[in-house]
Design an enzyme around this catalytic site. Sequence first.
Site, PDB file in Angstrom:
ATOM      1  N   ASP A  12       0.810  -1.223   0.000  1.00  0.00           N
ATOM      2  CA  ASP A  12       0.000   0.000   0.000  1.00  0.00           C
ATOM      3  C   ASP A  12       0.843   1.273   0.000  1.00  0.00           C
ATOM      4  OD1 ASP A  12      -2.186  -1.712   0.121  1.00  0.00           O
ATOM      5  OD2 ASP A  12      -2.187  -1.684   2.312  1.00  0.00           O
ATOM      6  N   LYS A  15       1.926   1.909  -5.142  1.00  0.00           N
ATOM      7  CA  LYS A  15       2.501   1.303  -6.354  1.00  0.00           C
ATOM      8  C   LYS A  15       1.602   1.563  -7.561  1.00  0.00           C
ATOM      9  CE  LYS A  15       2.457  -2.661  -4.213  1.00  0.00           C
ATOM     10  NZ  LYS A  15       2.143  -2.242  -2.846  1.00  0.00           N
ATOM     11  N   GLY A  39      -4.457  -4.523  -3.702  1.00  0.00           N
ATOM     12  CA  GLY A  39      -5.439  -3.521  -4.100  1.00  0.00           C
ATOM     13  C   GLY A  39      -4.657  -2.292  -4.510  1.00  0.00           C
ATOM     14  N   HIS A  40      -4.617  -2.020  -5.796  1.00  0.00           N
ATOM     15  CA  HIS A  40      -3.807  -0.911  -6.316  1.00  0.00           C
ATOM     16  C   HIS A  40      -4.737   0.177  -6.828  1.00  0.00           C
ATOM     17  CE1 HIS A  40      -0.171  -3.831  -7.009  1.00  0.00           C
ATOM     18  NE2 HIS A  40      -0.592  -3.786  -5.766  1.00  0.00           N
ATOM     19  N   GLN A 221       2.151  -6.189  -2.878  1.00  0.00           N
ATOM     20  CA  GLN A 221       2.618  -6.237  -1.480  1.00  0.00           C
ATOM     21  C   GLN A 221       3.916  -5.420  -1.312  1.00  0.00           C
ATOM     22  OE1 GLN A 221       1.639  -9.727  -2.835  1.00  0.00           O
ATOM     23  NE2 GLN A 221      -0.327  -8.784  -2.469  1.00  0.00           N
TER      24      GLN A 221
HETATM   25  P1  GDP Z   1      -0.667   0.122  -3.570  1.00  0.00           P
HETATM   26  O1  GDP Z   1      -1.253  -1.132  -3.045  1.00  0.00           O
HETATM   27  O2  GDP Z   1       0.783   0.244  -3.268  1.00  0.00           O
HETATM   28  O3  GDP Z   1      -0.971   0.377  -5.016  1.00  0.00           O
HETATM   29  O4  GDP Z   1      -1.373   1.302  -2.742  1.00  0.00           O
HETATM   30  P2  GDP Z   1      -2.943   1.442  -2.422  1.00  0.00           P
HETATM   31  O5  GDP Z   1      -3.639   1.908  -3.627  1.00  0.00           O
HETATM   32  O6  GDP Z   1      -3.454   0.232  -1.729  1.00  0.00           O
HETATM   33  O7  GDP Z   1      -2.893   2.544  -1.301  1.00  0.00           O
HETATM   34  C1  GDP Z   1      -2.346   3.813  -1.545  1.00  0.00           C
HETATM   35  C2  GDP Z   1      -3.435   4.847  -1.249  1.00  0.00           C
HETATM   36  O8  GDP Z   1      -2.859   6.119  -1.195  1.00  0.00           O
HETATM   37  C3  GDP Z   1      -4.487   4.921  -2.342  1.00  0.00           C
HETATM   38  O9  GDP Z   1      -5.699   5.318  -1.782  1.00  0.00           O
HETATM   39  C4  GDP Z   1      -3.940   6.016  -3.257  1.00  0.00           C
HETATM   40  O10 GDP Z   1      -4.978   6.681  -3.985  1.00  0.00           O
HETATM   41  C5  GDP Z   1      -3.329   6.949  -2.258  1.00  0.00           C
HETATM   42  N1  GDP Z   1      -2.155   7.682  -2.705  1.00  0.00           N
HETATM   43  C6  GDP Z   1      -1.166   7.313  -3.560  1.00  0.00           C
HETATM   44  N2  GDP Z   1      -0.203   8.268  -3.620  1.00  0.00           N
HETATM   45  C7  GDP Z   1      -0.601   9.255  -2.784  1.00  0.00           C
HETATM   46  C8  GDP Z   1      -0.027  10.491  -2.387  1.00  0.00           C
HETATM   47  O11 GDP Z   1       1.061  10.883  -2.793  1.00  0.00           O
HETATM   48  N3  GDP Z   1      -0.735  11.233  -1.491  1.00  0.00           N
HETATM   49  C9  GDP Z   1      -1.937  10.843  -0.980  1.00  0.00           C
HETATM   50  N4  GDP Z   1      -2.558  11.630  -0.110  1.00  0.00           N
HETATM   51  N5  GDP Z   1      -2.502   9.687  -1.339  1.00  0.00           N
HETATM   52  C10 GDP Z   1      -1.836   8.893  -2.217  1.00  0.00           C
HETATM   53  P1  IMO Z   2      -0.803  -4.341  -2.093  1.00  0.00           P
HETATM   54  O1  IMO Z   2      -0.309  -4.956  -3.377  1.00  0.00           O
HETATM   55  C1  IMO Z   2      -0.914  -4.618   2.254  1.00  0.00           C
HETATM   56  C2  IMO Z   2      -1.000  -8.640   3.978  1.00  0.00           C
HETATM   57  C3  IMO Z   2      -2.251  -9.075   4.713  1.00  0.00           C
HETATM   58  C4  IMO Z   2      -1.651  -9.990   5.751  1.00  0.00           C
HETATM   59  C5  IMO Z   2      -0.523 -10.687   4.986  1.00  0.00           C
HETATM   60  C6  IMO Z   2      -0.897 -12.060   4.445  1.00  0.00           C
HETATM   61  O2  IMO Z   2      -2.094  -3.649  -2.220  1.00  0.00           O
HETATM   62  O3  IMO Z   2       0.267  -3.524  -1.467  1.00  0.00           O
HETATM   63  P2  IMO Z   2      -2.412 -12.821   2.409  1.00  0.00           P
HETATM   64  O4  IMO Z   2      -3.874 -12.631   2.139  1.00  0.00           O
HETATM   65  O5  IMO Z   2      -1.520 -12.283   1.352  1.00  0.00           O
HETATM   66  O6  IMO Z   2      -2.100 -14.254   2.764  1.00  0.00           O
HETATM   67  O7  IMO Z   2      -2.136 -11.983   3.754  1.00  0.00           O
HETATM   68  O8  IMO Z   2      -0.206  -9.811   3.915  1.00  0.00           O
HETATM   69  N1  IMO Z   2      -1.208  -8.164   2.594  1.00  0.00           N
HETATM   70  C7  IMO Z   2      -1.135  -6.887   2.226  1.00  0.00           C
HETATM   71  N2  IMO Z   2      -0.958  -5.756   2.950  1.00  0.00           N
HETATM   72  N3  IMO Z   2      -1.002  -4.525   0.908  1.00  0.00           N
HETATM   73  C8  IMO Z   2      -1.156  -5.646   0.169  1.00  0.00           C
HETATM   74  O9  IMO Z   2      -1.118  -5.625  -1.184  1.00  0.00           O
HETATM   75  C9  IMO Z   2      -1.273  -6.889   0.818  1.00  0.00           C
HETATM   76  N4  IMO Z   2      -1.457  -8.160   0.403  1.00  0.00           N
HETATM   77  C10 IMO Z   2      -1.398  -8.919   1.500  1.00  0.00           C
HETATM   78  O10 IMO Z   2      -2.918  -7.974   5.291  1.00  0.00           O
HETATM   79  O11 IMO Z   2      -1.048  -9.227   6.767  1.00  0.00           O
HETATM   80 MG    MG Z   3      -2.815  -1.757  -1.814  1.00  0.00          MG
END
Ligand code: GDP
Ligand code: IMO
Ligand code: MG
Length: 422
Positions: A12, A15, A39-40, A221
């Site tokens: 999170d 990416k 979840g991206h 991840q």
């Molecule tokens: P990922 O799993 O690495 O793709 O990240 P996620 O999408 O799960 O979580 C990142 C969250 O931060 C999402 O809600 C993005 O929309 C948000 N986000 C990404 N870059 C920025 C940033 O520079 N500032 C803020 N405030 N939010 C961001």
């Molecule tokens: P992105 O790609 C954050 C965490 C889960 C749990 C551990 C194992 O969005 O960054 P699993 O279901 O993979 O067996 O769970 O890994 N986890 C993540 N945490 N971002 C993710 O993906 C994750 N995918 C798995 O919360 O701690």
């Molecule tokens: Mg994510």
Amino acid sequence: MFTIITGAQFGDEGKGKIVDVLGKDYDLVVRFQGGNNAGHTVIVGDDTYKLHLIPSGVLTDARLLIGPGVVVDPIVLIQEIEMLRSAGIEITPEKLGIDAKASIIMPYHIEMDKLREQRRTEKIGTTARGIGFAYIDKISRDEVRLADLADRAAFPRLMDELTPQKERAIIDLGGDPGVVRGSIPDYTGYGATLEPYIADVSHELNRALDSGRNVLAEGAQGAHLDIIHGTQKYVTSSSTVAGSACMYLGVGPTRVDHVIGIVKAYITRVGEGPLPTEDHGELGEALRTAGAEFGTTTGRPRRCGWFDAPLARKSVELNAYTSIALTKLDVLDGLDPISICTGYELDGKLIEHPPILSSDLARCVPVYETMDGWCEDITSADTFSDLPAAARDYVHRIEEILGVTVGIVSIGPKRSQVLFVE
Ligand code: GDP
Ligand code: IMO
Ligand code: MG
């Protein structure tokens, strides 16, 4: 050009956003591991896309690939294709290829993930998407690959062979074995839907690189969730570090040009496991609120704390980043002073590198240095030099700590909120 992007913390990091920003310079964007535990988020204009399996280059002209190391829940993938279609984005087989060897997440994997987690005395806090059990079946050679799912003659035979052992396993875990047989007919339909997308990802990538095309590999991840190098046992079931992109995709390591680490300006973790700088008070709440730190996949609140340099340094070691994209710097707006954890105290000793075992990491007490914060809203800065001096100093301090150049600073969730550092 072959570029690998990985999360440098616990996932999170943003990416999805950075892959979307960079995607315009690439001909192919490929997911190499994980599944719909990921979840991206990609936000362009007023539209938000939460992607679990489709690579985050979906809004660019790049062709999208899902590699053989990914575990694919066909229901989630088909829903995602439909979600994008209803948003006006057609996901044709010209746009998306899925490797014939990608593992299918079956309903029994999801059931076993949930049952096992319920029974654990120390929870992992998995996403309950069946990820771990799907990877177990790959290693034990009992997987269902996309090619098997799409083979109308072979799939029922494979199911006949696998069903009794899966039923027994579910009974052993205290569950209802009915889930195994009940859903099989639907899966034949999913196989037919996905068949046109079947591809040979390794060959396609190698040919693309041979002809001078640009490939971006999108990790899921983060480094500390890596099955081998992460904070075991609180990890996911795939390898999340950059080297694994080559292994999962079947592209040799001598072809890699760039490895970009996505680093959040603070740290978050969702699920269980050690997080030395986690703040249970006002700071944690402030970061969670300002950063909207709730899981993209499960909606769970993310645990939050100050930037952790020992964990980040370890990530640099594990990934050998050529540059860093520092995300969510705007979330620190208004926090003054800002702290950085530069080391830990463990058993009376000061250490700068995380201990190898999670049980020791959980006992580490962070040691902080503080820096001036800034009160300005930085979300509409146009250039890096527009940022307040304190924000630039923070970026440079992180660069210094990691020994890697920060090439991109993200200052908001939208595609446009990104600064390229000269
Ligand atoms: P990922 O799993 O690495 O793709 O990240 P996620 O999408 O799960 O979580 C990142 C969250 O931060 C999402 O809600 C993005 O929309 C948000 N986000 C990404 N870059 C920025 C940033 O520079 N500032 C803020 N405030 N939010 C961001
Ligand atoms: P992105 O790609 C954050 C965490 C889960 C749990 C551990 C194992 O969005 O960054 P699993 O279901 O993979 O067996 O769970 O890994 N986890 C993540 N945490 N971002 C993710 O993906 C994750 N995918 C798995 O919360 O701690
Ligand atoms: Mg994510």
